[in-house]
Enzyme design. Structure first.
Site, short mmCIF file in Angstrom:
data_model
loop_
_atom_site.label_atom_id
_atom_site.label_comp_id
_atom_site.label_asym_id
_atom_site.label_seq_id
_atom_site.Cartn_x
_atom_site.Cartn_y
_atom_site.Cartn_z
N SER A 82 -92.29 -14.65 12.14
CA SER A 82 -92.52 -15.07 13.52
C SER A 82 -93.81 -15.86 13.66
O SER A 82 -94.75 -15.72 12.87
CB SER A 82 -92.58 -13.83 14.42
OG SER A 82 -92.99 -14.15 15.73
N GLY A 83 -93.85 -16.67 14.72
CA GLY A 83 -95.08 -17.34 15.10
C GLY A 83 -95.90 -16.54 16.08
O GLY A 83 -96.95 -17.01 16.55
N ASP A 84 -95.44 -15.32 16.41
CA ASP A 84 -96.17 -14.46 17.34
C ASP A 84 -95.87 -13.02 16.92
O ASP A 84 -95.42 -12.77 15.81
CB ASP A 84 -95.76 -14.75 18.78
CG ASP A 84 -96.88 -14.50 19.78
OD1 ASP A 84 -97.57 -13.47 19.63
OD2 ASP A 84 -97.06 -15.30 20.72
N ASP A 85 -96.10 -12.06 17.81
CA ASP A 85 -95.91 -10.66 17.45
C ASP A 85 -94.46 -10.40 17.03
O ASP A 85 -93.52 -10.86 17.68
CB ASP A 85 -96.25 -9.77 18.64
CG ASP A 85 -97.68 -9.97 19.13
OD1 ASP A 85 -98.58 -10.12 18.28
OD2 ASP A 85 -97.88 -9.99 20.36
N SER B 193 -96.20 -12.39 9.99
CA SER B 193 -96.71 -13.18 11.11
C SER B 193 -98.22 -13.39 10.91
O SER B 193 -99.02 -12.58 11.38
CB SER B 193 -96.43 -12.49 12.44
OG SER B 193 -96.85 -13.31 13.52
#
Length: 486
Positions: free
Chosen positions: A260-263, A294
């Site tokens: 992911s690019g976030d949580d 991530s």
């Protein structure tokens, strides 16, 4: 695998590529473009749903070019007439590339994607309806005026299943990421799957790619199971959270692999004054057997929008590789509510910036109407049996001046430091708690004791709920599908 990686970080790419090859070799990007129904499909076994239909029966064309938005909505609307009859109906998406905009689901319904089926999110904004902001948020997250409906959406539903034989949902998110980065959004980007005010929701055995924003967002829901998802997005894509349970009760998330690019998982419950007024917590949440990659975000985040409260969260058997932090609590003055009774055990972490991270000054308010005197209560945070390697800093724990984070218990933790680790390994302010058998030793605000941090022995109700597995199709020489009958 290159589309899922961050081209600006080749060392990250190597790690992720290896993990993807080893862990999800069975997952491949689906490229079939046939709109014909496979002749090997027979009827669905009777213990799935009594009634079934193929998307092709409603004019669906799986060539990756033809829009199927009307076909999907027509199919769901037609099948909804069987909502309460003999357990409802299943809509089958066979092999092919099925371009579609947003469509709504119905109750007592299964959406089933064959292993070679790909739902492709349309990049034609006319196929995405606008929705008002969520009541517990007060505004859209990307833009104040509202939000775009998710690709697969539903509200006020009962008994909904989204599943398949590891079929794929591709959000084609680069269109939306570019608009976000250029500041061109008038509405908040869509998610891949969002169900609101719904009960008995199950989402499992799917691959989700390139979501425009969050991937899976159950909000104001109860009795939710999310299992066996492979979620992939570039590690530099904005806000591509994996799974975000939001003001939900009785939720089980397990056996998922997330890049992911976030949580990877973000637990939420509303934003500042809007979340306080709405007052719906996330509670009775079980997270287990999750693998996360991530580099710039958390494996599990609690907040930052937590103004309805978060309590009774249990996470175990968590693996993170090249991820910014293990479990992170994010809050600020103005959030109000609480994060309490959090239990985490058996984390295995590799190449991390932080193992433990708590942030009391996260900021990010919806508007100027929040009350800075609404201070959150952070209490009863328990971590045990953690192994971490190649770590830059063991912990960054910052409470709020005049509002300490209390009841922190950390036990049986072994942290091996990176070659260029920070000189100060534990940064602690405005916190209170104890540690036991922790290496390197914690800060003075977390004195060494003989604490054995607890993990509940009782079972959450969601643990006894069985998946509504739609058995694999009976392979036969009969090419005639089980036609939907009124």
């Amino acid at each position: 695998m290159a589309p899922f990686l961050n081209s600006k970080a080749p060392h990250v790419n190597g790690i992720i590529s290896g993990i993807l090859i080893m862990t999800i070799g069975l997952m491949s990007i689906k490229s079939g473009e046939s709109s014909e129904m496979p002749s090997t499909f027979g009827r669905i076994q009777s213990n799935c749903r009594k009634h079934s239909a193929f998307i092709t029966e409603y004019g669906g064309v799986g060539d990756g070019v033809t829009s199927n938005t009307e076909a999907f909505q027509s199919a769901v609307d037609n099948l909804s007439q069987l909502a309460a009859e003999d357990g409802g109906a299943v809509l089958i998406v066979p092999a092919g590339r099925w371009l579609t905009g947003s469509f709504n689901l119905t109750s007592h319904f299964t959406l089933y994607l064959d292993e070679d089926a790909v739902l492709l999110a349309s990049q034609d904004e006319s196929e995405w309806p606008a929705l008002p902001p969520l009541p517990s948020y007060g505004r859209g997250r990307d833009a104040p005026s509202g939000r775009v409906a998710s690709l697969i959406f539903g509200t006020d539903l009962t008994d909904v299943v989204i599943t398949g034989a590891n079929g794929t949902i591709d959000g084609q998110g680069d269109y939306w990421w570019n608009k976000f980065k250029k500041g061109e959004l008038q509405l908040t980007r869509p998610y891949l799957i969002e169900l609101m005010f719904s009960d008995h929701v199950q989402i499992f055995n799917l691959t989700l790619l390139n979501s425009p924003s969050w991937n899976v967002h159950p909000v104001y829901c109860s009795n939710v199971i999310i299992k066996g998802l492979t979620i992939l997005a570039p590690t530099n894509s904005p806000n591509t959270d994996g799974i975000n349970p939001d003001s939900c009760t009785n939720v089980r998330i397990e056996d998922c692999f997330i890049v992911s690019g976030d949580d990877c998982i973000a637990v939420k419950s509303g934003w500042d004054e809007y979340g306080i007024q709405f007052g719906m917590p996330t509670q009775q949440l079980l997270i287990r057997r999750i693998t996360c990659i991530s580099p710039d975000s958390a494996t599990i985040a609690l907040g930052s929008e937590m103004s309805g409260g978060i309590r009774d969260v249990r996470a175990e058997d968590i693996t993170a590789i090249h991820t910014e932090s293990g479990v992170r609590i994010k809050t600020a003055p103005g959030r109000g509510a609480y994060v309490r009774d959090i239990f985490v055990r058996r984390m295995n972490l590799q190449t991390m910036k932080y193992v433990f991270w708590m942030t009391g000054n996260y900021g990010s308010h919806p508007d100027d109407g929040y009350d800075p005197r609404a201070l959150p209560i952070i209490d009863g945070i328990n971590y045990s049996d953690v192994t971490a390697e190649n770590v830059t800093m063991a912990a960054n724990l910052a409470g709020i001046d005049g509002d300490k984070f209390t009841g922190i218990c950390i036990s049986n933790v072994s942290i091996a430091l990176a070659e260029k680790a920070k000189k100060v390994q534990w940064n602690c302010t405005d916190i209170q708690g104890v540690t036991s058998n922790v290496t390197p030793p914690a800060c003075n605000l977390l004195p060494e004791g003989d604490a054995d941090c607890p993990f509940p022995d009782d079972r959450l109700p969601i643990e006894d709920v069985q998946l509504k597995t739609c058995p694999s199709f009976i392979r036969s020489t009969d090419s005639t599908p089980n036609k939907f009958q009124m």
